[in-house]
Design an enzyme around this catalytic site. Sequence first.
Site, PDB file in Angstrom:
ATOM      1  N   GLU A   9      -1.830  -1.581  -5.960  1.00  0.00           N
ATOM      2  CA  GLU A   9      -3.156  -1.068  -6.220  1.00  0.00           C
ATOM      3  C   GLU A   9      -3.145  -0.224  -7.480  1.00  0.00           C
ATOM      4  OE1 GLU A   9      -6.345   0.359  -2.967  1.00  0.00           O
ATOM      5  OE2 GLU A   9      -4.506   1.497  -3.071  1.00  0.00           O
TER       6      GLU A   9
ATOM      7  N   ASP B 230      -2.928   1.123   7.111  1.00  0.00           N
ATOM      8  CA  ASP B 230      -2.211   0.801   5.878  1.00  0.00           C
ATOM      9  C   ASP B 230      -1.849  -0.683   5.784  1.00  0.00           C
ATOM     10  OD1 ASP B 230      -2.350   3.493   5.114  1.00  0.00           O
ATOM     11  OD2 ASP B 230      -0.577   3.967   6.303  1.00  0.00           O
TER      12      ASP B 230
ATOM     13  N   ASP C 251       0.864  -1.166   0.000  1.00  0.00           N
ATOM     14  CA  ASP C 251       0.000   0.000   0.000  1.00  0.00           C
ATOM     15  C   ASP C 251       0.906   1.224   0.000  1.00  0.00           C
ATOM     16  OD1 ASP C 251      -2.560   1.382   0.233  1.00  0.00           O
ATOM     17  OD2 ASP C 251      -1.887   1.919   2.239  1.00  0.00           O
TER      18      ASP C 251
END
Length: 308
Positions: free
Chosen positions: A129, A226, A37
């Site tokens: 992502e 996170d 992340d």
Amino acid sequence: MARAGHRWYASVLCKVTTELPDKPTGRQHARGTVGIDAGVKYLAALSQPLTPDDPTTLFLINPRHIRRAEKRLAKVQRALSRTQKGSARRTKAHRRVARLHHEVAERRDTTLHTITKQLTTRFATVAIEGLNVAGMTGSARGTTAAPGKHVRQKAGLNRSILDAAPGELRRQLTCKASWYGSQLAVLDRWWPSSKTCSTCGWQNPRLTLAVRTFHCDACGLWIDRDTNAARNIAANAVLSGTQRAGTVAPGSGETQKARGVPVRLPALRGRKHETKKREDTAPPGTVPPRRSDPPTSPNPRQEQANLF
Ligand SMILES: [Zn+2]
């Protein structure tokens, strides 16, 4: 020859044929998937530590080179603004500013290369992502028709995002995954990775960016926001067929790059027109997990993730 800051760079392009590994090593395989992340507080939060049994490596610290250099930069820029146009002093001051900017860029580049190599050599799959930097760092001020709210805060956030350079992180991961036998997996950008519990799938629709700890009302999980997102990314990202190991031609990455000089490389996949990541609205066709429902299929990586 190209000049950047106070240095001259020569680029040498050569064609080298290399055998690219077509599968991960046993060691990479044993460590499985790492979810990343990319963020503001840290350069990245991982779903499992970079170094086994060292929980401090769950977070890759953002060195914030620009922040540290900001005071120095402000000083030299002030000096520049006090000089007379066209003067020799101005030329000198200008050179000092350019040099400082360049040093910051070089350090950031080195950090990123170290991290992306570690990630792609230690794990079989690197999951990220589908996030768009251009959209996220849109102008803080907005337009006259739609003026931005919280201009100062947004400007600060933009600085942090650009300092951490997630776009470059991702470009390097894409190249290096193919060099070191690992694979890149991407999570759909509409998937609510921050708002979903990585253990049971419950969703917290009211989670704001200021809340740093994720608390699950359904299963009682307390976890760093996170880390939770990184675990969701690891468990739900899908391998992209075009990014399988061995599809990138040798020499398409670092070999074209003289030390420290940023060279624009042709994008492996067009991402320029991705829109801003928003978790609260999903386009038709994507199926994010339903609010408060557990995931339909059991999560295969969950047990592994829970070890930490
Ligand atoms: Zn839960």
